[in-house]
Design a protein around this motif. Structure first.
Motif, mmCIF file in Angstrom:
data_model
loop_
_atom_site.group_PDB
_atom_site.id
_atom_site.type_symbol
_atom_site.label_atom_id
_atom_site.label_comp_id
_atom_site.label_asym_id
_atom_site.label_seq_id
_atom_site.Cartn_x
_atom_site.Cartn_y
_atom_site.Cartn_z
ATOM 1 N N ARG A 92 1.611 5.809 -8.558
ATOM 2 C CA ARG A 92 0.650 4.791 -8.144
ATOM 3 C C ARG A 92 -0.698 5.059 -8.792
ATOM 4 O O ARG A 92 -1.026 6.205 -9.118
ATOM 5 C CB ARG A 92 0.484 4.757 -6.625
ATOM 6 C CG ARG A 92 -0.005 6.050 -6.016
ATOM 7 C CD ARG A 92 -0.571 5.843 -4.626
ATOM 8 N NE ARG A 92 -1.839 5.142 -4.662
ATOM 9 C CZ ARG A 92 -2.521 4.768 -3.583
ATOM 10 N NH1 ARG A 92 -2.045 5.002 -2.384
ATOM 11 N NH2 ARG A 92 -3.686 4.149 -3.689
ATOM 12 N N TRP A 96 -4.952 1.447 -6.215
ATOM 13 C CA TRP A 96 -4.156 0.396 -6.831
ATOM 14 C C TRP A 96 -4.828 -0.101 -8.114
ATOM 15 O O TRP A 96 -5.820 0.456 -8.570
ATOM 16 C CB TRP A 96 -3.881 -0.751 -5.856
ATOM 17 C CG TRP A 96 -3.418 -0.314 -4.505
ATOM 18 C CD1 TRP A 96 -4.005 -0.591 -3.305
ATOM 19 C CD2 TRP A 96 -2.282 0.492 -4.197
ATOM 20 N NE1 TRP A 96 -3.325 -0.007 -2.270
ATOM 21 C CE2 TRP A 96 -2.244 0.672 -2.784
ATOM 22 C CE3 TRP A 96 -1.284 1.107 -4.955
ATOM 23 C CZ2 TRP A 96 -1.263 1.409 -2.145
ATOM 24 C CZ3 TRP A 96 -0.301 1.846 -4.305
ATOM 25 C CH2 TRP A 96 -0.300 1.978 -2.926
ATOM 26 N N PHE A 114 1.080 -2.228 -7.012
ATOM 27 C CA PHE A 114 1.068 -1.147 -6.027
ATOM 28 C C PHE A 114 1.944 0.005 -6.547
ATOM 29 O O PHE A 114 1.918 0.315 -7.719
ATOM 30 C CB PHE A 114 1.549 -1.679 -4.675
ATOM 31 C CG PHE A 114 0.669 -2.750 -4.103
ATOM 32 C CD1 PHE A 114 -0.435 -2.416 -3.333
ATOM 33 C CD2 PHE A 114 0.935 -4.093 -4.344
ATOM 34 C CE1 PHE A 114 -1.259 -3.404 -2.802
ATOM 35 C CE2 PHE A 114 0.117 -5.084 -3.819
ATOM 36 C CZ PHE A 114 -0.986 -4.742 -3.048
#
Length: 216
Positions: A92, A96, A114
């Motif tokens: 990740r 984000w 995401f």
């Protein structure tokens, strides 16, 4: 994509199984840890943390951020130089990552990425007993959101989906077994580039480092 996922995992396990049959050829090193007869420790289950640069691309633009994640896998040996096995990963971007562009008739379109989950196979060649050059490939799934903020007189929308795709990459990994003894003899570091292509015409690139430990 489920069939591809199963194929990747099965291929990795089948490729690694000949290596499991080589356990009888293992010999004890000077510090008491088990290594293969060619002196390498690139075998067994491994867990690593990853960190580096993340670039999410969509709508003809990109956004660069710091990213982090983790990988688990198994390495088996075929002969004296080939290392192969399955792996799974999680990745990740920090806070984000999102790309926004203007709509054709006004408003804005924002595409947000995401977490990414991946599963595949890694295979490499031992340049030396402490250095592995490898390539990897497999299936990935990325949670995404696409939002259109419409101008007055138009309708907005919000879509939240999981976009599947494929992943390819490669890198180099170094064993630290010659510097540590005991449990830390399984320590290793690596550097790699990974490209993910999702089926909604978006993609991700990452250049990352990793540090992990191998359980022999």
């Amino acid at each position: 994509m489920k069939k591809l996922l199963l194929l990747c995992a099965t291929t990795g396990l089948m490729a690694a199984s000949p290596a499991l049959a080589q356990d009888a050829s293992m010999a004890a090193s000077q510090n008491g840890d088990m290594v293969s007869t060619n002196g390498t420790t690139f075998r067994g289950f491994r867990v690593e943390g990853n960190f580096g640069g993340d670039r999410f691309q969509s709508q003809g633009v990109h956004n660069d951020k710091f990213g982090y994640g983790a990988t688990i896998g198994f390495d088996g040996q075929i002969g004296d130089r080939i290392v192969v096995g399955p792996e799974a990963s999680l990745w990740r971007a920090s806070e984000w990552t999102e790309n926004c562009t203007g709509g054709v008739a006004g408003g804005s379109v924002c595409h947000k990425s995401f977490g990414e989950l991946g599963i595949g196979v890694r295979a490499g060649v031992l340049v030396t007993p402490q250095m592995l050059v490898f390539g990897k490939g497999g299936y990935v799934s990325n949670e995404q959101r696409k939002r259109f903020d419409a101008p007055a007189g138009q309708s907005s929308y919000y879509n939240h989906v999981n976009s599947d795709g494929y992943q390819v990459g490669g890198g180099v990994e170094f064993s630290m077994a010659d510097r540590f003894q005991g449990p830390l003899s399984g320590l290793y570091v690596n550097a790699q580039y990974v490209y993910s292509n999702y089926n909604d015409h978006t993609s991700r690139q990452r250049v990352m480092g990793g540090i992990g430990i191998r359980f022999k």
